[in-house]
Design a protein around this motif. Structure first.
Motif, PDB file in Angstrom:
ATOM      1  N   TYR A   1       1.077  -1.053   0.059  1.00  0.00           N
ATOM      2  CA  TYR A   1      -0.142  -0.178  -0.044  1.00  0.00           C
ATOM      3  C   TYR A   1       0.903   1.411  -0.227  1.00  0.00           C
ATOM      4  O   TYR A   1       1.140   2.449  -0.568  1.00  0.00           O
ATOM      5  CB  TYR A   1      -0.841  -0.329   0.956  1.00  0.00           C
ATOM      6  N   PHE A   2       1.805   1.183   0.125  1.00  0.00           N
ATOM      7  CA  PHE A   2       3.323   2.050   0.605  1.00  0.00           C
ATOM      8  C   PHE A   2       4.038   2.373   0.091  1.00  0.00           C
ATOM      9  O   PHE A   2       5.272   0.986   0.294  1.00  0.00           O
ATOM     10  CB  PHE A   2       2.884   2.632   2.091  1.00  0.00           C
ATOM     11  N   SER A   3       5.676   3.436  -0.435  1.00  0.00           N
ATOM     12  CA  SER A   3       5.869   3.363   0.071  1.00  0.00           C
ATOM     13  C   SER A   3       6.822   4.347   1.104  1.00  0.00           C
ATOM     14  O   SER A   3       6.129   4.231   1.944  1.00  0.00           O
ATOM     15  CB  SER A   3       6.852   4.696  -1.318  1.00  0.00           C
ATOM     16  N   LEU A   4       7.796   3.482   1.066  1.00  0.00           N
ATOM     17  CA  LEU A   4       8.383   3.878   2.996  1.00  0.00           C
ATOM     18  C   LEU A   4       9.869   5.388   2.346  1.00  0.00           C
ATOM     19  O   LEU A   4      10.673   4.730   1.415  1.00  0.00           O
ATOM     20  CB  LEU A   4       9.107   2.844   2.910  1.00  0.00           C
ATOM     21  N   SER A   5      10.513   5.733   3.668  1.00  0.00           N
ATOM     22  CA  SER A   5      11.134   6.529   3.698  1.00  0.00           C
ATOM     23  C   SER A   5      11.663   6.558   4.604  1.00  0.00           C
ATOM     24  O   SER A   5      10.435   6.708   5.562  1.00  0.00           O
ATOM     25  CB  SER A   5      11.639   7.958   2.881  1.00  0.00           C
ATOM     26  N   GLY A   6      13.115   6.957   5.647  1.00  0.00           N
ATOM     27  CA  GLY A   6      13.027   6.492   7.284  1.00  0.00           C
ATOM     28  C   GLY A   6      14.648   6.661   6.940  1.00  0.00           C
ATOM     29  O   GLY A   6      15.435   6.599   6.293  1.00  0.00           O
ATOM     30  N   THR A   7      14.776   6.533   8.051  1.00  0.00           N
ATOM     31  CA  THR A   7      15.841   6.455   9.049  1.00  0.00           C
ATOM     32  C   THR A   7      15.681   5.249  10.284  1.00  0.00           C
ATOM     33  O   THR A   7      14.981   5.428  10.392  1.00  0.00           O
ATOM     34  CB  THR A   7      16.915   7.408   9.074  1.00  0.00           C
ATOM     35  N   TYR A   8      17.451   4.869  10.360  1.00  0.00           N
ATOM     36  CA  TYR A   8      17.415   3.811  11.777  1.00  0.00           C
ATOM     37  C   TYR A   8      18.554   4.055  12.301  1.00  0.00           C
ATOM     38  O   TYR A   8      19.555   4.833  11.607  1.00  0.00           O
ATOM     39  CB  TYR A   8      17.124   2.364  11.345  1.00  0.00           C
ATOM     40  N   GLU A   9      18.263   5.367  13.610  1.00  0.00           N
ATOM     41  CA  GLU A   9      20.431   5.217  14.426  1.00  0.00           C
ATOM     42  C   GLU A   9      20.088   4.441  15.620  1.00  0.00           C
ATOM     43  O   GLU A   9      20.578   3.074  15.303  1.00  0.00           O
ATOM     44  CB  GLU A   9      20.422   6.611  14.448  1.00  0.00           C
ATOM     45  N   GLU A  10      19.699   5.363  16.753  1.00  0.00           N
ATOM     46  CA  GLU A  10      19.141   4.578  17.273  1.00  0.00           C
ATOM     47  C   GLU A  10      17.520   3.611  18.326  1.00  0.00           C
ATOM     48  O   GLU A  10      17.635   3.172  18.440  1.00  0.00           O
ATOM     49  CB  GLU A  10      19.508   5.196  19.206  1.00  0.00           C
ATOM     50  N   ALA A  11      17.153   4.535  16.964  1.00  0.00           N
ATOM     51  CA  ALA A  11      15.394   4.234  17.609  1.00  0.00           C
ATOM     52  C   ALA A  11      14.713   4.537  15.671  1.00  0.00           C
ATOM     53  O   ALA A  11      15.755   5.058  14.727  1.00  0.00           O
ATOM     54  CB  ALA A  11      14.417   5.002  18.031  1.00  0.00           C
TER      55      ALA A  11
ATOM     56  N   VAL B   1      -6.093   3.662  -0.412  1.00  0.00           N
ATOM     57  CA  VAL B   1      -5.291   4.720   0.114  1.00  0.00           C
ATOM     58  C   VAL B   1      -5.368   5.642  -0.140  1.00  0.00           C
ATOM     59  O   VAL B   1      -5.363   7.097   0.941  1.00  0.00           O
ATOM     60  CB  VAL B   1      -3.778   3.497   1.003  1.00  0.00           C
ATOM     61  N   MET B   2      -4.643   6.276  -1.163  1.00  0.00           N
ATOM     62  CA  MET B   2      -4.829   7.821  -1.486  1.00  0.00           C
ATOM     63  C   MET B   2      -5.576   8.812  -0.883  1.00  0.00           C
ATOM     64  O   MET B   2      -5.284   9.670  -0.914  1.00  0.00           O
ATOM     65  CB  MET B   2      -3.466   7.773  -2.616  1.00  0.00           C
ATOM     66  N   GLN B   3      -6.538   7.960  -1.150  1.00  0.00           N
ATOM     67  CA  GLN B   3      -8.248   8.715  -1.127  1.00  0.00           C
ATOM     68  C   GLN B   3      -8.516   9.444   0.447  1.00  0.00           C
ATOM     69  O   GLN B   3      -8.479  10.639   0.614  1.00  0.00           O
ATOM     70  CB  GLN B   3      -8.980   8.055  -1.276  1.00  0.00           C
ATOM     71  N   LEU B   4      -7.454   8.654   1.456  1.00  0.00           N
ATOM     72  CA  LEU B   4      -8.025   9.145   2.181  1.00  0.00           C
ATOM     73  C   LEU B   4      -6.729   9.703   3.228  1.00  0.00           C
ATOM     74  O   LEU B   4      -6.743  10.698   4.319  1.00  0.00           O
ATOM     75  CB  LEU B   4      -8.430   8.073   3.049  1.00  0.00           C
ATOM     76  N   MET B   5      -5.479   9.358   3.090  1.00  0.00           N
ATOM     77  CA  MET B   5      -4.425   9.613   3.393  1.00  0.00           C
ATOM     78  C   MET B   5      -3.583  10.654   2.648  1.00  0.00           C
ATOM     79  O   MET B   5      -3.046  10.106   1.600  1.00  0.00           O
ATOM     80  CB  MET B   5      -4.306   8.821   4.945  1.00  0.00           C
ATOM     81  N   GLU B   6      -2.876  11.442   3.296  1.00  0.00           N
ATOM     82  CA  GLU B   6      -1.392  11.743   2.318  1.00  0.00           C
ATOM     83  C   GLU B   6       0.098  11.066   3.085  1.00  0.00           C
ATOM     84  O   GLU B   6       0.276  11.010   2.371  1.00  0.00           O
ATOM     85  CB  GLU B   6      -1.492  13.486   3.212  1.00  0.00           C
ATOM     86  N   LYS B   7       0.126  10.824   4.228  1.00  0.00           N
ATOM     87  CA  LYS B   7       1.426  10.039   5.254  1.00  0.00           C
ATOM     88  C   LYS B   7       0.946   9.484   5.880  1.00  0.00           C
ATOM     89  O   LYS B   7       0.075  10.137   6.697  1.00  0.00           O
ATOM     90  CB  LYS B   7       2.115  10.913   4.053  1.00  0.00           C
ATOM     91  N   VAL B   8       1.903   8.405   6.790  1.00  0.00           N
ATOM     92  CA  VAL B   8       1.806   8.167   7.386  1.00  0.00           C
ATOM     93  C   VAL B   8       2.871   8.466   8.135  1.00  0.00           C
ATOM     94  O   VAL B   8       4.339   7.713   7.421  1.00  0.00           O
ATOM     95  CB  VAL B   8       0.955   6.334   7.812  1.00  0.00           C
ATOM     96  N   ILE B   9       3.490   8.762   9.770  1.00  0.00           N
ATOM     97  CA  ILE B   9       4.403   8.300  10.013  1.00  0.00           C
ATOM     98  C   ILE B   9       4.680   7.830  11.439  1.00  0.00           C
ATOM     99  O   ILE B   9       3.602   7.964  12.476  1.00  0.00           O
ATOM    100  CB  ILE B   9       5.089   9.990  10.396  1.00  0.00           C
ATOM    101  N   LEU B  10       6.212   6.789  10.933  1.00  0.00           N
ATOM    102  CA  LEU B  10       6.097   6.059  12.273  1.00  0.00           C
ATOM    103  C   LEU B  10       7.055   6.213  13.150  1.00  0.00           C
ATOM    104  O   LEU B  10       8.149   6.212  11.964  1.00  0.00           O
ATOM    105  CB  LEU B  10       5.800   4.535  12.154  1.00  0.00           C
ATOM    106  N   LYS B  11       7.116   6.066  14.265  1.00  0.00           N
ATOM    107  CA  LYS B  11       8.632   6.236  15.250  1.00  0.00           C
ATOM    108  C   LYS B  11       8.819   4.779  15.797  1.00  0.00           C
ATOM    109  O   LYS B  11       7.120   4.383  17.022  1.00  0.00           O
ATOM    110  CB  LYS B  11       8.697   7.282  16.078  1.00  0.00           C
ATOM    111  N   GLY B  12       9.108   4.875  16.292  1.00  0.00           N
ATOM    112  CA  GLY B  12       9.522   3.166  17.416  1.00  0.00           C
ATOM    113  C   GLY B  12      11.648   2.995  17.279  1.00  0.00           C
ATOM    114  O   GLY B  12      12.196   3.606  17.080  1.00  0.00           O
ATOM    115  N   ASP B  13      11.605   1.664  18.716  1.00  0.00           N
ATOM    116  CA  ASP B  13      12.669   1.591  19.256  1.00  0.00           C
ATOM    117  C   ASP B  13      12.279  -0.030  18.250  1.00  0.00           C
ATOM    118  O   ASP B  13      12.586  -0.173  17.077  1.00  0.00           O
ATOM    119  CB  ASP B  13      12.883   1.886  20.750  1.00  0.00           C
TER     120      ASP B  13
END
Length: 185
Positions: free
Chosen positions: A126-136, A148-160
């Motif tokens: 459903y999505f393309s992904l961009s992001g980084t990983y350091e300690e999290a 999905v494009m009709q409803l949302m612009e993007k989703v941001i997830l943060k975690g460890d």
């Protein structure tokens, strides 16, 4: 000499933060069989320029269901599965959305279930992904699926090891930020 030190600092900082893929995310982000915790949610309504706060508890069993219970300001329960969304209030069912009767619900249920349970292989559809990983890790999911494009612009997830924050930006200017706390496997 100063130039060499500066170049070393730039190279060191670039090596400490690496781009991330769905495959790498699958290796560093846990998807335990069961997970329980608390959440704090902030829903920003752009038309009213207002934020609504809620909080509650959740639990999930991988590949089965998520129980999302809002305790404040109003108590209600959502049960999400990969194929349906069921809502109740005061032990009375007030909402039932089923993928069999509405294919859009199937996509949305699958997306939300996959986000909350870190089913990265499903999200890759459903999505393309961009992001980084350091300690999290921090990733941005950009919809590539038309529904999905009709409803949302993007989703941001943060975690460890687990997802700690989720932000959904809707096309209408609204957004939802969810903080996950006191997580227990």
């Amino acid at each position: 000499m100063l130039r060499g030190i500066f170049l070393t600092m730039i190279l060191w900082s670039t090596l400490s933060v690496a781009d991330i893929s769905f495959e790498q995310l699958n290796n560093i982000a846990a998807t335990p069989e069961n997970l329980t915790g608390q959440f704090r949610q902030q829903k920003y309504l752009s038309e009213l320029d207002a934020t609504l706060d809620s909080s509650g508890v959740f639990s999930y069993q991988r590949n089965e269901s998520i129980r999302w219970e809002t305790l404040a300001p109003i108590q209600n329960v959502l049960i999400l599965s990969p194929k349906s969304i069921i809502g109740s209030q005061d032990e009375h069912e007030v909402l039932r959305l089923d993928a069999k009767s509405n294919p859009v619900i199937g996509v949305l249920s699958d997306v939300f279930f996959s986000v909350l349970t870190a089913k990265w292989e499903n999200l890759a559809a459903y999505f393309s992904l961009s992001g980084t990983y350091e300690e999290a890790w921090t990733v941005e999911l950009t919809p590539k699926d038309k529904t999905v494009m009709q409803l949302m612009e993007k989703v941001i997830l943060k975690g460890d090891g687990l997802i700690r924050e989720l932000i959904v930006y809707e096309n209408n200017g609204d957004s939802t930020t969810i903080y996950f706390e006191k997580l227990t496997k």
